[in-house]
Design a protein around this motif. Structure first.
Motif, mmCIF file in Angstrom:
data_model
loop_
_atom_site.group_PDB
_atom_site.id
_atom_site.type_symbol
_atom_site.label_atom_id
_atom_site.label_comp_id
_atom_site.label_asym_id
_atom_site.label_seq_id
_atom_site.Cartn_x
_atom_site.Cartn_y
_atom_site.Cartn_z
ATOM 1 N N CYS A 1 -5.564 70.034 -24.166
ATOM 2 C CA CYS A 1 -6.337 68.840 -23.806
ATOM 3 C C CYS A 1 -7.528 69.116 -22.885
ATOM 4 O O CYS A 1 -8.046 68.196 -22.260
ATOM 5 C CB CYS A 1 -5.434 67.771 -23.181
ATOM 6 S SG CYS A 1 -4.162 67.186 -24.312
ATOM 7 N N ASN B 1 -12.372 61.348 -20.892
ATOM 8 C CA ASN B 1 -11.107 61.545 -21.616
ATOM 9 C C ASN B 1 -11.290 62.144 -23.008
ATOM 10 O O ASN B 1 -10.295 62.387 -23.699
ATOM 11 C CB ASN B 1 -10.362 60.208 -21.729
ATOM 12 C CG ASN B 1 -9.954 59.691 -20.374
ATOM 13 O OD1 ASN B 1 -9.525 60.444 -19.508
ATOM 14 N ND2 ASN B 1 -10.116 58.388 -20.170
ATOM 15 N N ASN B 2 -12.505 62.394 -23.420
ATOM 16 C CA ASN B 2 -12.768 62.873 -24.774
ATOM 17 C C ASN B 2 -11.989 64.141 -25.132
ATOM 18 O O ASN B 2 -11.390 64.199 -26.208
ATOM 19 C CB ASN B 2 -14.277 63.050 -24.980
ATOM 20 C CG ASN B 2 -14.687 63.007 -26.429
ATOM 21 O OD1 ASN B 2 -15.373 63.888 -26.901
ATOM 22 N ND2 ASN B 2 -14.251 61.991 -27.152
ATOM 23 N N TYR C 1 -13.664 65.329 -34.917
ATOM 24 C CA TYR C 1 -12.637 66.365 -35.042
ATOM 25 C C TYR C 1 -12.639 66.882 -36.480
ATOM 26 O O TYR C 1 -12.655 66.125 -37.423
ATOM 27 C CB TYR C 1 -11.271 65.785 -34.702
ATOM 28 C CG TYR C 1 -10.125 66.765 -34.867
ATOM 29 C CD1 TYR C 1 -9.916 67.764 -33.926
ATOM 30 C CD2 TYR C 1 -9.279 66.693 -35.952
ATOM 31 C CE1 TYR C 1 -8.874 68.663 -34.059
ATOM 32 C CE2 TYR C 1 -8.232 67.587 -36.097
ATOM 33 C CZ TYR C 1 -8.029 68.571 -35.158
ATOM 34 O OH TYR C 1 -7.009 69.459 -35.298
ATOM 35 N N SER D 1 -9.099 65.227 -24.095
ATOM 36 C CA SER D 1 -7.657 64.963 -24.238
ATOM 37 C C SER D 1 -7.342 64.159 -25.499
ATOM 38 O O SER D 1 -6.192 64.097 -25.928
ATOM 39 C CB SER D 1 -7.111 64.255 -23.002
ATOM 40 O OG SER D 1 -7.666 62.970 -22.878
ATOM 41 N N LYS D 2 -8.360 63.552 -26.095
ATOM 42 C CA LYS D 2 -8.160 62.762 -27.313
ATOM 43 C C LYS D 2 -8.866 63.401 -28.512
ATOM 44 O O LYS D 2 -9.221 62.722 -29.463
ATOM 45 C CB LYS D 2 -8.667 61.337 -27.085
ATOM 46 C CG LYS D 2 -7.894 60.633 -25.995
ATOM 47 C CD LYS D 2 -8.324 59.210 -25.819
ATOM 48 C CE LYS D 2 -7.459 58.607 -24.737
ATOM 49 N NZ LYS D 2 -7.410 57.194 -24.764
ATOM 50 N N TRP D 3 -9.064 64.692 -28.446
ATOM 51 C CA TRP D 3 -9.833 65.413 -29.454
ATOM 52 C C TRP D 3 -9.323 65.179 -30.865
ATOM 53 O O TRP D 3 -10.097 64.952 -31.784
ATOM 54 C CB TRP D 3 -9.838 66.902 -29.104
ATOM 55 C CG TRP D 3 -10.482 67.804 -30.105
ATOM 56 C CD1 TRP D 3 -9.925 68.913 -30.661
ATOM 57 C CD2 TRP D 3 -11.798 67.720 -30.658
ATOM 58 N NE1 TRP D 3 -10.805 69.525 -31.521
ATOM 59 C CE2 TRP D 3 -11.979 68.794 -31.534
ATOM 60 C CE3 TRP D 3 -12.853 66.818 -30.501
ATOM 61 C CZ2 TRP D 3 -13.136 69.016 -32.246
ATOM 62 C CZ3 TRP D 3 -14.024 67.034 -31.207
ATOM 63 C CH2 TRP D 3 -14.160 68.118 -32.075
ATOM 64 N N GLU D 4 -8.033 65.227 -31.080
ATOM 65 C CA GLU D 4 -7.502 65.087 -32.439
ATOM 66 C C GLU D 4 -7.710 63.690 -33.015
ATOM 67 O O GLU D 4 -7.632 63.493 -34.217
ATOM 68 C CB GLU D 4 -6.034 65.503 -32.482
ATOM 69 C CG GLU D 4 -5.886 66.994 -32.248
ATOM 70 C CD GLU D 4 -4.460 67.487 -32.340
ATOM 71 O OE1 GLU D 4 -3.580 66.729 -32.810
ATOM 72 O OE2 GLU D 4 -4.226 68.634 -31.939
ATOM 73 N N GLU D 5 -8.005 62.709 -32.167
ATOM 74 C CA GLU D 5 -8.300 61.346 -32.624
ATOM 75 C C GLU D 5 -9.799 61.125 -32.792
ATOM 76 O O GLU D 5 -10.212 60.088 -33.299
ATOM 77 C CB GLU D 5 -7.766 60.332 -31.608
ATOM 78 C CG GLU D 5 -6.268 60.436 -31.337
ATOM 79 C CD GLU D 5 -5.876 59.666 -30.081
ATOM 80 O OE1 GLU D 5 -6.536 58.670 -29.743
ATOM 81 O OE2 GLU D 5 -4.889 60.094 -29.444
ATOM 82 N N ASP D 6 -10.603 62.074 -32.334
ATOM 83 C CA ASP D 6 -12.071 61.941 -32.328
ATOM 84 C C ASP D 6 -12.608 61.956 -33.749
ATOM 85 O O ASP D 6 -12.155 62.729 -34.600
ATOM 86 C CB ASP D 6 -12.668 63.110 -31.529
ATOM 87 C CG ASP D 6 -14.114 62.887 -31.153
ATOM 88 O OD1 ASP D 6 -14.949 62.736 -32.068
ATOM 89 O OD2 ASP D 6 -14.416 62.887 -29.945
ATOM 90 N N ASN E 1 -15.481 56.557 -18.905
ATOM 91 C CA ASN E 1 -14.076 56.915 -19.124
ATOM 92 C C ASN E 1 -13.884 57.592 -20.479
ATOM 93 O O ASN E 1 -13.119 58.555 -20.589
ATOM 94 C CB ASN E 1 -13.174 55.683 -19.017
ATOM 95 C CG ASN E 1 -13.090 55.169 -17.591
ATOM 96 O OD1 ASN E 1 -13.277 55.917 -16.637
ATOM 97 N ND2 ASN E 1 -12.848 53.879 -17.454
ATOM 98 N N TYR E 2 -14.543 57.080 -21.513
ATOM 99 C CA TYR E 2 -14.459 57.690 -22.843
ATOM 100 C C TYR E 2 -14.896 59.153 -22.785
ATOM 101 O O TYR E 2 -14.223 60.044 -23.312
ATOM 102 C CB TYR E 2 -15.323 56.909 -23.842
ATOM 103 C CG TYR E 2 -15.438 57.600 -25.175
ATOM 104 C CD1 TYR E 2 -14.420 57.496 -26.123
ATOM 105 C CD2 TYR E 2 -16.557 58.375 -25.487
ATOM 106 C CE1 TYR E 2 -14.512 58.145 -27.346
ATOM 107 C CE2 TYR E 2 -16.665 59.023 -26.703
ATOM 108 C CZ TYR E 2 -15.646 58.907 -27.627
ATOM 109 O OH TYR E 2 -15.737 59.558 -28.832
#
Length: 183
Positions: free
Chosen positions: A45, A171-172, A182, A174-179, A167-168
């Motif tokens: 992350c 946190n980008n 990706y 840590s949320k890479w697989e949802e990006d 914030n986006y």
């Protein structure tokens, strides 16, 4: 007869009737060509920058030195794109950093005169400088590095939106697989 009749014209991605040199905050996304992972990888992350990623980060920070009217909000270098907030604040005296002879005003802007896009103090000029500088330096390391030809912008119009985008960006990784970028 109108030449090409707008057949080959690519519509602008910019908001019509908006002055992109106006004071305000802009959320910018710049992608690499074909979404290639030039800047490193996400591990546990967190973004692990490689040499090109470190250059992208260093040059993003240089924007404020190149353009005295710009402040940086949050930004992040991801494997195949850059997210960042650029804040234009022209309330202070702005110094033009374009190379021109101070003694010869008629030559300002070269052959294009005052129509030279590099004389405009706007988001496009900032991104043009950043992408050009990155390309120049990165191709010394990776000869076929290239950016996608365009960039995405979002005009941030209120403090709630500003906070959400900050914030986006933070946190980008840590949320890479949802990006959506990706791959």
């Amino acid at each position: 007869m109108i030449k090409f009749q707008n057949k080959y014209r690519i519509p602008s991605a910019r908001l019509q009737n908006w002055d992109y040199g106006a004071n305000g905050a802009y959320f910018i996304t710049i992608c690499t060509d074909k979404m290639q992972h030039y800047f490193g990888e996400i591990f546990e992350c967190e973004m692990q920058l490689n040499e090109l990623g470190k250059l992208a980060q260093e040059l993003w920070k240089e924007i404020t030195n190149q353009f005295s009217y710009v402040e940086l909000g949050n930004f992040v270098i991801m494997p195949n794109h850059v997210h960042g907030i650029l804040i234009i604040n022209k309330s202070a005296t702005v110094e033009t950093r374009f190379i021109a002879s101070p003694n010869n005003e008629e030559k300002k802007g070269g052959v294009t005169g005052d129509k030279n896009p590099m004389l405009s103090e706007n988001i496009s000029r900032i991104i043009r400088w950043y992408k050009g500088r990155c390309s120049f330096e990165m191709r010394k390391i990776h000869a076929d590095f290239s950016w996608h030809s365009r960039f995405h912008d979002h005009i941030i119009k209120d403090s709630t939106s500003f906070e959400n985008i900050q914030n986006y960006i933070e946190n980008n990784p840590s949320k890479w697989e949802e990006d959506k970028f990706y791959k």
